[in-house]
Write a protein that holds these residues in place. Structure first.
Motif, short mmCIF file in Angstrom:
data_model
loop_
_atom_site.label_atom_id
_atom_site.label_comp_id
_atom_site.label_asym_id
_atom_site.label_seq_id
_atom_site.Cartn_x
_atom_site.Cartn_y
_atom_site.Cartn_z
N GLU A 39 0.81 -1.22 0.00
CA GLU A 39 0.00 0.00 0.00
C GLU A 39 0.85 1.26 0.00
N ARG A 43 0.76 3.96 -3.04
CA ARG A 43 0.41 5.37 -2.84
C ARG A 43 1.54 6.29 -3.32
N THR A 44 2.78 5.87 -3.07
CA THR A 44 3.94 6.65 -3.51
C THR A 44 3.98 6.72 -5.03
N ALA A 47 1.19 9.02 -6.31
CA ALA A 47 1.51 10.43 -6.05
C ALA A 47 2.60 10.94 -6.97
N SER A 52 -4.59 9.64 -9.01
CA SER A 52 -5.19 8.82 -7.96
C SER A 52 -5.81 7.56 -8.57
#
Length: 84
Positions: A39, A43-44, A47, A52
């Motif tokens: 996760e 997310r990294t 970003a 998204s």
């Protein structure tokens, strides 16, 4: 490994129930690799690519995946350093 890009992204469940991304990298020579991102790494990656949506990762460079994996593993190294 130059020229490898993300060809496919799938959302999967980790053994602990957290979401992971399984990223398929396609190489210039026709080879493929499947990389699982936890996760934090997912997310990294999202970003750093300015999105998204996992679908928007398609076509991104493998270097973005590498950097996300480095960031993810680095957070454990930082935790270990503070315990010393």
């Amino acid at each position: 490994m130059s020229g490898a890009t993300i060809r496919q992204v799938q959302i999967a469940a980790a053994h602990d129930g957290d979401a992971e991304l399984v990223v398929t990298l396609a190489y210039e020579n026709g080879g493929v690799s499947h990389i699982t991102l936890d996760e934090f790494a997912a997310r990294t990656l999202l970003a750093s690519c300015g999105t998204s949506s996992p679908d928007d990762l398609i076509g991104q460079s493998w270097e973005q995946v590498r950097d996300a994996l480095v960031a993810s593993s680095g957070r454990f190294a930082e935790t270990q350093d503070t315990k010393k």
